[in-house]
Design an enzyme around this catalytic site. Structure first.
Site, short mmCIF file in Angstrom:
data_model
loop_
_atom_site.label_atom_id
_atom_site.label_comp_id
_atom_site.label_asym_id
_atom_site.label_seq_id
_atom_site.Cartn_x
_atom_site.Cartn_y
_atom_site.Cartn_z
N ASP A 12 1.01 -1.17 -0.03
CA ASP A 12 -0.01 0.01 0.11
C ASP A 12 1.08 1.12 0.03
O ASP A 12 1.26 1.65 1.07
CB ASP A 12 -0.87 -0.12 1.29
N THR A 71 -3.43 5.74 -2.87
CA THR A 71 -4.39 6.92 -3.16
C THR A 71 -3.81 7.83 -4.10
O THR A 71 -2.65 7.61 -4.50
CB THR A 71 -4.40 7.74 -1.60
N LYS A 98 -2.25 12.19 -2.09
CA LYS A 98 -1.30 12.54 -1.12
C LYS A 98 0.07 13.07 -1.90
O LYS A 98 -0.05 14.22 -2.58
CB LYS A 98 -1.22 11.12 -0.29
N ARG A 144 -8.71 13.37 -4.66
CA ARG A 144 -9.11 12.60 -3.82
C ARG A 144 -9.66 11.13 -4.03
O ARG A 144 -10.67 10.97 -4.59
CB ARG A 144 -10.01 13.20 -2.69
C1 LIG Z 1 -4.27 7.41 3.41
C2 LIG Z 1 -4.06 5.98 3.42
C3 LIG Z 1 -5.03 5.02 2.91
C4 LIG Z 1 -6.52 5.37 2.82
O1 LIG Z 1 -7.06 6.39 1.98
P1 LIG Z 1 -8.36 7.14 1.96
O2 LIG Z 1 -8.47 7.50 0.63
O3 LIG Z 1 -8.43 7.87 2.83
O4 LIG Z 1 -9.22 5.79 2.17
C5 LIG Z 1 -4.42 3.60 2.89
N1 LIG Z 1 -3.51 3.22 3.37
C6 LIG Z 1 -2.68 3.98 3.53
C7 LIG Z 1 -1.13 3.50 3.93
C8 LIG Z 1 -2.71 5.43 3.79
O5 LIG Z 1 -1.88 6.27 4.38
#
Ligand SMILES: *Cc1c(COP(=O)(O)O)cnc(C)c1O
Length: 417
Positions: free
Chosen positions: A197, A223, A226, A232
């Site tokens: 992830d 995502t 970020k 988003r």
């Molecule tokens: C932010 C994040 C997510 C989830 O993202 P959302 O779009 O807020 O659901 C999943 N995994 C990690 C490691 C994250 O930092």
């Protein structure tokens, strides 16, 4: 925004207020960024009107010829960006991307080895209130108590003992490089699959500032909002042999109609992420986090793992200043410095209090700030945290923040009202 301004004054005020806040505050939340004008345009486009259940060329609705182009562009670009065999760009968020992978491969009750939330893992990696912790057996791995870094041998021992079906790599609060290659070796030894992830570090990976987990992972989730600086949303990359189960789990397994305007915005972000300009920004993002971390160290702060390799750092404010993460983030807010409280590894405080704060450089780097500003900001943070009850000092920092943010406008083409 003339239409909203005319039609809905209350909402208009809220949106303008938020834009002002984004302009006037120092945004140090590690998971936030400022999407580009092109991304915002795509998100606000008429593509929001279109139903397109299915995938490009295989839809349940007519009239999909234009949105098919948008989705195909997004798929093609993200595959190229990360050298992936297959991509699904429909997940609405990082969490739904993770859910699709886990549900596509595991039966309820099967075992997942994932990073402990208290050591930096994400909700979807096993929180008891999340689908992951509710429906699967989570075996958490932490970081080494001394180095506060991942201990791959310890992960291997846990894996050998528990024989999980899936190992999840990736974190929301871990400031060091994650070596998917080492985790691949672990998985091969224990016969598990690897899902990395990369939600936080996707921009760094795209720019080559962090090793690409794609060659080593059956699945990579992310995502797009970020470090990647898009809308988003989320996406999944996987090996070709998993393409079908992944696509079927996203739709019709978990979602209905895809958000075509958001998919279009992802296509824009993936194009931007291939540019030299984006690469330079990611390199600067890492340099800025390092500069912030080093200056805070000079000012006497303990940084978890003694520093950072990526875009974020965890400051142990409890050890450094005798205040909790909750207190620190509240008082920094008064000075318009936005951070979040965060557990540090093996924290002695409860989660809602926490001993640490998490700081990230992506948003400030997007604004154009460099090492010089990071050092200055470290100083401002120190003044606030050393004077938490001194209103005058906090007001002075707030003014300094205001002077600084004025010099770094976030949306030059957008009028602030
Ligand atoms: C932010 C994040 C997510 C989830 O993202 P959302 O779009 O807020 O659901 C999943 N995994 C990690 C490691 C994250 O930092």
């Amino acid at each position: 925004m003339d239409a909203i301004k005319k039609y809905d004054k209350k909402l208009y005020k809220a949106i303008v207020g938020e834009q002002k806040r984004q302009q006037e505050n120092l945004e140090l939340i590690a998971s936030e960024n400022y999407a580009t004008d092109a991304v915002l345009e795509a998100q606000g486009s008429v593509l929001t009107n279109k139903y397109a259940e299915g995938y490009p060329g295989r839809r349940w609705y007519g009239g999909c010829e234009h949105v098919d182009i948008a989705e195909s562009l997004a798929i093609c670009r993200v595959k190229k960006l990360y050298k992936a065999e297959h991509a699904n760009v429909q997940p609405h968020s990082g969490s739904s991307a993770n859910m699709a992978v886990v549900f596509s491969q595991l039966k309820f009750g099967e075992k997942i080895l994932a990073m402990d939330l208290a050591c930096g893992g994400h909700l979807t990696h096993g929180h008891p209130l999340n689908f992951s912790g509710k429906y699967f057996r989570i075996i958490p791995y932490g970081v080494d108590r001394k180095t506060e870094r991942l201990d791959y041998d310890a992960i291997l021992s846990l894996g050998k003992k528990h024989k999980p079906k899936l190992v999840i790599a990736g974190a929301s609060a871990y400031s060091r490089t994650i070596h998917a290659k080492r985790l691949r070796e672990v998985c091969d030894k224990i016969g598990a699959m690897l899902m990395t992830d990369m939600a936080h570090i996707a921009g760094l990976v795209a720019a080559g500032c962090h090793p690409n987990p794609v060659p080593y992972s059956e699945f990579v989730t992310s995502t797009t909002h970020k470090t990647l600086c898009g809308p988003r949303s989320g996406f999944i990359l996987c090996k070709k042999k998993f393409a079908k189960p992944i696509d079927y789990m996203v739709f019709p397994g978990l979602q209905g109609g895809p958000l075509m305007h958001i998919i279009a915005a992802k296509a824009v972000a993936f194009k931007e992420a291939q540019t030299e300009r984006f690469k330079k920004k990611q390199i600067q993002t890492v340099k800025n986090a390092y500069a912030l971390s080093e200056q805070l160290k000079r000012l006497g702060y303990r940084i978890v793992s003694n520093g950072t390799d990526n875009h974020m750092l965890l400051v142990d404010v409890f050890k450094s200043k005798g205040i909790t993460g909750k207190e620190a983030s509240a008082v920094l807010d008064k000075a318009r410095i936005t951070v979040n409280k965060n557990l540090i590894p093996y924290d002695t405080q409860p989660p809602l209090v926490a001993s640490g704060i998490r700081l990230g450089s992506p948003a400030l780097t997007t604004r154009g700030m460099k090492e010089e500003q990071m050092k200055y900001i470290a100083g401002l943070i120190d003044v606030v945290l050393s004077n938490i009850s001194n209103k005058k000092k906090i007001r002075e920092v707030r003014e300094a923040v205001s002077n600084l943010t004025k010099k770094f406008p976030i949306y030059k083409s957008r009028v602030l009202l």
